[in-house]
Design a protein around this motif. Sequence first.
Motif, PDB file in Angstrom:
ATOM      1  N   LEU A  30      12.586  38.187  37.326  1.00  0.00           N
ATOM      2  CA  LEU A  30      12.346  38.849  38.713  1.00  0.00           C
ATOM      3  C   LEU A  30      11.887  37.535  39.502  1.00  0.00           C
ATOM      4  O   LEU A  30      12.303  37.664  40.852  1.00  0.00           O
ATOM      5  N   GLY A  34      15.037  39.043  41.263  1.00  0.00           N
ATOM      6  CA  GLY A  34      14.289  40.075  41.728  1.00  0.00           C
ATOM      7  C   GLY A  34      14.866  40.940  42.732  1.00  0.00           C
ATOM      8  O   GLY A  34      14.645  42.494  42.711  1.00  0.00           O
ATOM      9  N   ILE A  61       4.059  44.263  36.140  1.00  0.00           N
ATOM     10  CA  ILE A  61       5.330  44.657  36.707  1.00  0.00           C
ATOM     11  C   ILE A  61       4.930  46.132  37.587  1.00  0.00           C
ATOM     12  O   ILE A  61       5.597  46.265  38.617  1.00  0.00           O
TER      13      ILE A  61
END
Length: 295
Positions: A30, A34, A61
Amino acid sequence: MIVPSKFSVDVAISAYGKPYQTAVTLFSLLKHSGQWIDKIYFVEERKQPEPVDFQFIYDHIGSQLIHYKPFFWFWYNKVHSSFQKFRPYRQSIRYQYGWEKTDKDYLLLLHNDVYFTGDLVGEYLRNIGEHTGIGKIGQCWNCPAFSANMCDGKNYTTYRPDYQEIMNLSNQFPGPRSHKYADVMKADKIWPLPECRLNEYVAMVNMKYARPATVPFGKATPIGVHNRIDTGVEWFYMLNNAGHTFTHFDYEPYAIHSWVSLKNAGHEALFNKELYQYEESVALQCLKDEFGYQV
């Protein structure tokens, strides 16, 4: 070349142990890629090598992560095709839950011991073109054709020996799985070779092409099935012979698989408690240093 668009990729990852390495995998993904990632289908395998808690990953997350715990645990055992119509059985196959749930054109497949150093997803998007998949092709380090300088992941489509030639090469350059080749190859259709696959530990699949060709919609066995030498080999064999194409892309400038020890692709640690604990301690320190994680 495809112009990447934001949130055009979903992720499918199967987590068997290694909570800290799993966290490094997703957090570093990410961090660098991301902007391309929408949902992360996080499959917590029904059986774990030791008591494990992934909750801190879910908390970090948030709603982007879709958690699933399968009804069955296959490990590296045979997956029977006759049972694949039964959804709980089929969706227990590695990657299959995310494969069936994603609504994106692209699905990133991941092991839980990868460390990302750059935007690999963006590179995959820019280079996949009209191919069905992109990533490193072939377990060439095991293959006699590679040892004989006849083939590698970049030219696997052009080297098409007959059965006797590959068996002769296997005798001349024996590998760790050469003894299995006679059982898994069809004498009249041996290509792609037994060690050929899209290495699913960090690969991307074009779902527009792959989904209609693969169970439950098509004839090809799911990519997570381990019925022919290794995970994904049977799927790769079937799709290549159905006319699909794949492009070899060396991910190493952007990601490191089994990054802690580089020992046997992370597999050995699952059978060596001391090695397992060492690798997890290194990953925990990485989480603290790079991502500010506090135990």
